[in-house]
Write an enzyme that holds these catalytic residues in place. Structure first.
Site, mmCIF file in Angstrom:
data_model
loop_
_atom_site.group_PDB
_atom_site.id
_atom_site.type_symbol
_atom_site.label_atom_id
_atom_site.label_comp_id
_atom_site.label_asym_id
_atom_site.label_seq_id
_atom_site.Cartn_x
_atom_site.Cartn_y
_atom_site.Cartn_z
ATOM 1 N N HIS A 32 0.824 -1.214 0.000
ATOM 2 C CA HIS A 32 0.000 0.000 0.000
ATOM 3 C C HIS A 32 0.862 1.270 0.000
ATOM 4 O O HIS A 32 0.707 2.113 -0.896
ATOM 5 C CB HIS A 32 -0.995 -0.024 1.163
ATOM 6 C CG HIS A 32 -1.687 1.269 1.401
ATOM 7 N ND1 HIS A 32 -2.508 1.859 0.467
ATOM 8 C CD2 HIS A 32 -1.655 2.104 2.474
ATOM 9 C CE1 HIS A 32 -2.957 3.008 0.950
ATOM 10 N NE2 HIS A 32 -2.452 3.170 2.162
ATOM 11 N N HIS A 56 3.603 7.150 5.380
ATOM 12 C CA HIS A 56 2.352 7.784 5.816
ATOM 13 C C HIS A 56 1.551 7.014 6.857
ATOM 14 O O HIS A 56 0.789 7.610 7.612
ATOM 15 C CB HIS A 56 1.471 8.134 4.609
ATOM 16 C CG HIS A 56 0.698 7.011 4.038
ATOM 17 N ND1 HIS A 56 1.235 6.111 3.132
ATOM 18 C CD2 HIS A 56 -0.576 6.626 4.239
ATOM 19 C CE1 HIS A 56 0.311 5.237 2.802
ATOM 20 N NE2 HIS A 56 -0.797 5.509 3.467
ATOM 21 N N GLU A 60 0.670 5.779 12.630
ATOM 22 C CA GLU A 60 -0.645 5.240 13.020
ATOM 23 C C GLU A 60 -0.591 3.761 13.370
ATOM 24 O O GLU A 60 -1.300 3.305 14.263
ATOM 25 C CB GLU A 60 -1.635 5.397 11.853
ATOM 26 C CG GLU A 60 -2.542 6.565 11.973
ATOM 27 C CD GLU A 60 -3.460 6.693 10.765
ATOM 28 O OE1 GLU A 60 -4.017 5.677 10.293
ATOM 29 O OE2 GLU A 60 -3.623 7.829 10.294
ATOM 30 N N ASP A 61 0.227 3.016 12.642
ATOM 31 C CA ASP A 61 0.126 1.558 12.695
ATOM 32 C C ASP A 61 1.249 0.843 13.432
ATOM 33 O O ASP A 61 1.125 -0.350 13.719
ATOM 34 C CB ASP A 61 0.068 0.994 11.277
ATOM 35 C CG ASP A 61 -1.163 1.449 10.515
ATOM 36 O OD1 ASP A 61 -2.110 1.944 11.150
ATOM 37 O OD2 ASP A 61 -1.174 1.314 9.281
ATOM 38 N N ASP A 120 -3.400 8.201 -1.147
ATOM 39 C CA ASP A 120 -3.828 7.188 -0.178
ATOM 40 C C ASP A 120 -5.275 6.764 -0.452
ATOM 41 O O ASP A 120 -5.599 5.570 -0.446
ATOM 42 C CB ASP A 120 -3.682 7.765 1.232
ATOM 43 C CG ASP A 120 -4.062 6.803 2.326
ATOM 44 O OD1 ASP A 120 -3.682 5.619 2.259
ATOM 45 O OD2 ASP A 120 -4.738 7.239 3.288
#
Length: 169
Positions: A32, A56, A60-61, A120
């Protein structure tokens, strides 16, 4: 090593460290960010924008912190990643409330961050359309609202994202 290659290696390692996979295909997650970075690069993105595209989803992950990212990539790249990183928390309310908070955050972002977010959206929409028609309805509605505030990014990517999102009703 240039900043784009460094970001590619860093993002690949960060997502692999938690064995993150794409939801519908079980592919390594890095497919991704690779696609997002390619969209940004082929639409005139600077090396810092392409690096931020690779990175990006890292904040967050994964366990990577903004301080670590800033140390590795500097202010410009880290600030772009922070602009495209969701700021809402579960305790902020339901999904619609959280998405509104995140929209307000990205609306204030510079055009470079809007370009990354548009890339995205394009990448995620393709996957969701193919694999989850039910969720696609909710997702595309959210992205339609998001497109209303992503006005400063690359025009070609914005038009492409709009065609995908608005044709999927």
């Amino acid at each position: 090593m240039d900043i784009v290659e460094k970001a590619r290696i860093f993002a690949t390692a960060a997502h692999a460290a938690i064995d993150q996979r794409r939801k519908y295909t079980n592919e390594p997650y890095i497919v991704h960010p690779k696609q997002v970075a390619a969209f940004v690069e082929t639409n005139g993105g600077t090396p810092e924008m392409v690096a931020a595209a690779w990175l990006h989803d890292v904040l967050e992950d994964t366990a990577v912190t903004p301080d670590v990212m800033r140390e590795e990539f500097g202010d410009k790249v880290t600030d772009l990643v922070l602009w495209v990183t969701d700021v809402s928390k579960k305790e902020d309310g339901n999904r619609a409330t959280r998405k509104a908070i995140d929209r307000q955050h990205i609306a204030a972002a510079p055009g470079e961050a809007h370009t990354i977010k548009l890339a995205d959206i394009i990448s995620n929409c393709s996957s969701i359309m193919m694999h989850d028609a039910d969720f696609a309805k909710v997702y595309f509605e959210e992205k339609s609202l998001l497109l209303e505030v992503l006005t400063k990014g690359n025009e070609g990517l914005r038009n492409y994202a709009s065609r995908i999102v608005l044709d999927e009703d």
